[in-house]
Design a protein around this motif. Structure first.
Motif, PDB file in Angstrom:
ATOM      1  N   PRO A 171      -4.450  -2.730  -8.379  1.00 50.27           N
ATOM      2  CA  PRO A 171      -5.001  -3.171  -7.096  1.00 50.27           C
ATOM      3  C   PRO A 171      -5.452  -4.751  -7.004  1.00 50.27           C
ATOM      4  CG  PRO A 171      -5.880  -1.058  -7.896  1.00 50.27           C
ATOM      5  CD  PRO A 171      -5.348  -1.648  -9.136  1.00 50.27           C
ATOM      6  N   ALA A 213     -13.414  -1.847  -1.005  1.00 53.47           N
ATOM      7  CA  ALA A 213     -12.668  -1.250  -2.152  1.00 53.47           C
ATOM      8  C   ALA A 213     -13.562  -1.393  -3.368  1.00 53.47           C
ATOM      9  CB  ALA A 213     -11.176  -1.819  -2.430  1.00 53.47           C
ATOM     10  N   GLU A 258      -4.813   1.934  -1.930  1.00 54.87           N
ATOM     11  CA  GLU A 258      -5.322   0.446  -2.023  1.00 54.87           C
ATOM     12  C   GLU A 258      -4.283  -0.521  -1.866  1.00 54.87           C
ATOM     13  OE1 GLU A 258      -8.460  -0.266  -1.352  1.00 54.87           O
ATOM     14  OE2 GLU A 258      -9.468   1.633  -1.886  1.00 54.87           O
ATOM     15  N   LYS A 291       0.916  -1.147  -0.082  1.00 56.22           N
ATOM     16  CA  LYS A 291       0.119  -0.062  -0.020  1.00 56.22           C
ATOM     17  C   LYS A 291       0.933   1.224  -0.035  1.00 56.22           C
ATOM     18  CE  LYS A 291      -3.735  -2.204   2.535  1.00 56.22           C
ATOM     19  NZ  LYS A 291      -4.630  -1.836   3.844  1.00 56.22           N
ATOM     20  N   TRP A 314      -8.001  -5.582  -5.425  1.00 57.34           N
ATOM     21  CA  TRP A 314      -9.458  -5.614  -5.589  1.00 57.34           C
ATOM     22  C   TRP A 314      -9.872  -5.787  -7.000  1.00 57.34           C
ATOM     23  CZ3 TRP A 314     -12.415  -2.382  -8.395  1.00 57.34           C
ATOM     24  CH2 TRP A 314     -11.762  -0.976  -8.760  1.00 57.34           C
TER      25      TRP A 314
END
Length: 108
Positions: free
Chosen positions: A55, A101, A46, A38, A57
């Motif tokens: 990311p 997220a 994120e 991060k 996510w």
């Protein structure tokens, strides 16, 4: 959240959940999330694959939409299979963070 605020919740966990919490804390201390980092100012802070703007996510959401690992590796040539394995492990360890997220970015 402080440890003092968290203590009652930790004590209320079942023995199995306590063992999982200990394992999670040990992993975070030993930095087992190789190549997951991060960085403030990068992708909103994120969790991303290190030295990228990819990311975790995004990868997990793509996987949920049916995109396979081979296609992800093709679409993101800077990623390795190990990066994906680390992303999946991170997402499993921090499901609430990843869900927040995903929801946040679906709204944008």
């Amino acid at each position: 959240m402080s440890l003092k605020e968290l203590e009652p919740q930790l004590l209320a966990l079942s023995p199995t959940e306590k063992a999982q919490a200990i394992q999670l804390l040990a992993q975070s201390l030993s930095n087992t999330w190789k190549r997951i980092e991060k960085t403030p100012g990068v992708c909103g802070g994120e969790a991303c694959i290190a030295k990228t703007r990819i990311p975790v996510w995004v990868l997990l959401n793509a996987r949920r939409l049916g995109i396979g690992e081979a296609e992800l590796l093709y679409d993101y040539p800077t990623l390795s299979a190990a990066d994906l394995a680390n992303a999946w492990a991170y997402a499993e360890a921090y499901p609430d963070e990843i869900e927040i997220a995903i929801k946040k970015n679906e709204e944008d």
